[in-house]
Write a protein that holds these residues in place. Structure first.
Motif, mmCIF file in Angstrom:
data_model
loop_
_atom_site.group_PDB
_atom_site.id
_atom_site.type_symbol
_atom_site.label_atom_id
_atom_site.label_comp_id
_atom_site.label_asym_id
_atom_site.label_seq_id
_atom_site.Cartn_x
_atom_site.Cartn_y
_atom_site.Cartn_z
ATOM 1 N N ALA A 14 120.418 -24.401 60.756
ATOM 2 C CA ALA A 14 120.171 -23.011 61.606
ATOM 3 C C ALA A 14 119.394 -23.023 62.854
ATOM 4 O O ALA A 14 118.963 -22.337 63.615
ATOM 5 C CB ALA A 14 119.629 -21.993 60.684
ATOM 6 N N GLY A 15 118.724 -24.162 62.809
ATOM 7 C CA GLY A 15 117.815 -24.483 63.995
ATOM 8 C C GLY A 15 116.683 -25.699 63.527
ATOM 9 O O GLY A 15 116.694 -26.286 62.657
ATOM 10 N N THR A 16 115.584 -25.565 64.389
ATOM 11 C CA THR A 16 114.504 -26.672 64.024
ATOM 12 C C THR A 16 113.282 -26.132 64.471
ATOM 13 O O THR A 16 113.080 -25.203 65.512
ATOM 14 C CB THR A 16 114.735 -27.837 65.058
ATOM 15 O OG1 THR A 16 113.867 -28.879 64.622
ATOM 16 C CG2 THR A 16 114.637 -27.843 66.494
ATOM 17 N N SER A 17 112.195 -26.700 63.981
ATOM 18 C CA SER A 17 110.850 -26.077 64.038
ATOM 19 C C SER A 17 109.901 -27.407 64.120
ATOM 20 O O SER A 17 109.883 -28.357 63.403
ATOM 21 C CB SER A 17 110.308 -25.168 63.119
ATOM 22 O OG SER A 17 109.108 -24.759 63.369
ATOM 23 N N THR A 18 108.933 -27.215 65.093
ATOM 24 C CA THR A 18 108.127 -28.769 65.387
ATOM 25 C C THR A 18 106.560 -28.276 65.341
ATOM 26 O O THR A 18 106.123 -27.033 65.848
ATOM 27 C CB THR A 18 108.448 -29.217 66.788
ATOM 28 O OG1 THR A 18 108.255 -28.028 67.832
ATOM 29 C CG2 THR A 18 109.847 -29.897 66.890
ATOM 30 N N VAL A 19 105.854 -29.114 65.039
ATOM 31 C CA VAL A 19 104.330 -29.128 65.140
ATOM 32 C C VAL A 19 104.087 -30.226 66.028
ATOM 33 O O VAL A 19 104.473 -31.316 65.677
ATOM 34 C CB VAL A 19 103.815 -29.369 63.773
ATOM 35 C CG1 VAL A 19 102.315 -29.364 63.957
ATOM 36 C CG2 VAL A 19 103.906 -27.692 63.176
ATOM 37 N N GLU A 60 117.526 -34.790 57.983
ATOM 38 C CA GLU A 60 118.444 -35.555 57.431
ATOM 39 C C GLU A 60 119.397 -36.329 58.410
ATOM 40 O O GLU A 60 119.843 -35.638 59.482
ATOM 41 C CB GLU A 60 119.240 -35.245 56.461
ATOM 42 C CG GLU A 60 118.594 -34.359 55.079
ATOM 43 C CD GLU A 60 118.051 -35.475 54.311
ATOM 44 O OE1 GLU A 60 118.478 -36.761 54.250
ATOM 45 O OE2 GLU A 60 117.026 -35.078 53.467
ATOM 46 N N PRO A 61 119.982 -37.319 58.191
ATOM 47 C CA PRO A 61 120.954 -38.337 59.233
ATOM 48 C C PRO A 61 122.072 -37.263 59.716
ATOM 49 O O PRO A 61 122.387 -37.367 60.635
ATOM 50 C CB PRO A 61 121.346 -39.580 58.463
ATOM 51 C CG PRO A 61 120.051 -39.775 57.629
ATOM 52 C CD PRO A 61 119.746 -38.408 57.021
ATOM 53 N N GLY A 62 122.640 -36.556 58.526
ATOM 54 C CA GLY A 62 123.780 -35.718 59.007
ATOM 55 C C GLY A 62 123.498 -34.437 59.721
ATOM 56 O O GLY A 62 124.517 -33.926 60.094
ATOM 57 N N ASP A 63 122.251 -34.331 60.274
ATOM 58 C CA ASP A 63 121.927 -33.205 60.980
ATOM 59 C C ASP A 63 122.018 -33.379 62.332
ATOM 60 O O ASP A 63 121.862 -32.407 63.269
ATOM 61 C CB ASP A 63 120.334 -32.815 60.676
ATOM 62 C CG ASP A 63 119.878 -32.297 59.414
ATOM 63 O OD1 ASP A 63 120.695 -31.565 58.791
ATOM 64 O OD2 ASP A 63 119.098 -32.723 59.034
ATOM 65 N N PRO A 113 108.010 -40.682 57.800
ATOM 66 C CA PRO A 113 107.302 -40.385 56.772
ATOM 67 C C PRO A 113 106.920 -38.685 57.060
ATOM 68 O O PRO A 113 106.934 -38.542 58.224
ATOM 69 C CB PRO A 113 105.948 -41.081 56.600
ATOM 70 C CG PRO A 113 105.961 -41.937 57.622
ATOM 71 C CD PRO A 113 107.271 -41.842 58.396
ATOM 72 N N PRO A 114 106.890 -37.951 56.093
ATOM 73 C CA PRO A 114 106.746 -36.442 56.214
ATOM 74 C C PRO A 114 105.142 -36.289 56.689
ATOM 75 O O PRO A 114 104.112 -36.833 56.672
ATOM 76 C CB PRO A 114 106.860 -35.630 54.961
ATOM 77 C CG PRO A 114 106.751 -36.879 53.843
ATOM 78 C CD PRO A 114 107.057 -38.069 54.566
ATOM 79 N N GLY A 115 104.999 -35.133 57.368
ATOM 80 C CA GLY A 115 103.730 -34.777 57.817
ATOM 81 C C GLY A 115 103.212 -35.683 59.057
ATOM 82 O O GLY A 115 103.926 -35.920 59.935
ATOM 83 N N GLY A 116 101.894 -35.781 59.085
ATOM 84 C CA GLY A 116 101.210 -36.522 60.163
ATOM 85 C C GLY A 116 100.906 -35.430 61.205
ATOM 86 O O GLY A 116 101.029 -34.389 61.330
ATOM 87 N N ALA A 117 100.270 -36.389 62.356
ATOM 88 C CA ALA A 117 99.942 -35.179 63.743
ATOM 89 C C ALA A 117 101.013 -34.543 64.142
ATOM 90 O O ALA A 117 100.544 -33.245 64.719
ATOM 91 C CB ALA A 117 99.344 -36.296 64.265
#
Length: 188
Positions: A78-83, A16-19, A59-63
């Motif tokens: 609390a943090g972030t996770s990436t694919v 979200e923008p507020g993050d 948009p959500p998802g993708g490669a």
């Protein structure tokens, strides 16, 4: 729980923008940044605001994608996770995680990674997850080994950080290895 993005301690959600403040805080400590990425020059608050707003609009998802790890107890960032680096032909993907200082050692990283692996293996039909961890990052190596990742190799003197070259450890887990230790999602 019926929401595959929610565990007992954390929820994975879109950016979200507020993050922007959470992302800025993750980048404030050189040692923390060095453990998971490359140190860059300081950025302005406006740079973090625009970077975060741009990601929130994707948009959500993708490669490849990035999710925020939210603490269930108080809704805090609390943090972030990436694919990333997905290979749909071979069924591989890479993941990474960063946890804010005040949310470490609470099981958030493990639970967030398990939620993400469940999604990628059960819903996206991937077969294998890989991670690269700097050899000096004992906490991340312990996390991934605890989750069942197996060391597959070491890239010697692969990255230059803090005035010296450092090894990168490559770890991986297959869907079969993951499902041997975790329940598959329910259809109901």
């Amino acid at each position: 729980m019926s929401d595959m993005w929610t565990g007992e301690k954390v929820r994975l959600r879109g950016v979200e923008p507020g993050d922007w403040e959470g992302f800025r805080d993750l980048a404030r400590h050189t040692v923390d940044v060095r453990n998971s990425d490359l140190v860059e020059p300081p950025r302005s608050d406006e740079s973090f605001r625009s970077w975060t707003a741009e990601r929130a609009g994707r948009p959500p998802g993708g490669a490849g994608f990035r999710l925020v790890i939210e603490a269930l107890a108080d809704g805090a960032f609390a943090g972030t996770s990436t694919v990333g680096e997905t290979d749909s032909r071979a069924g591989r993907f890479r993941t990474g995680i960063a946890i804010s200082r005040d949310h470490r050692r609470k099981g958030f990283a493990a639970e967030a990674t398990e939620l993400l692996l469940t999604y990628m293996f059960a819903e996206q039909r991937h077969h294998k997850c890989e991670v690269e961890v700097y050899a000096f990052n004992d906490a991340s190596l312990a996390l991934y080994q605890k989750l069942g990742f197996v060391e597959e190799g070491r890239l010697r003197q692969h990255e230059f950080l803090a005035g010296d070259f450092h090894d990168v450890v490559v770890l991986g887990i297959t869907a079969d290895e993951y499902w041997a230790a975790h329940p598959r999602p329910s259809l109901r």
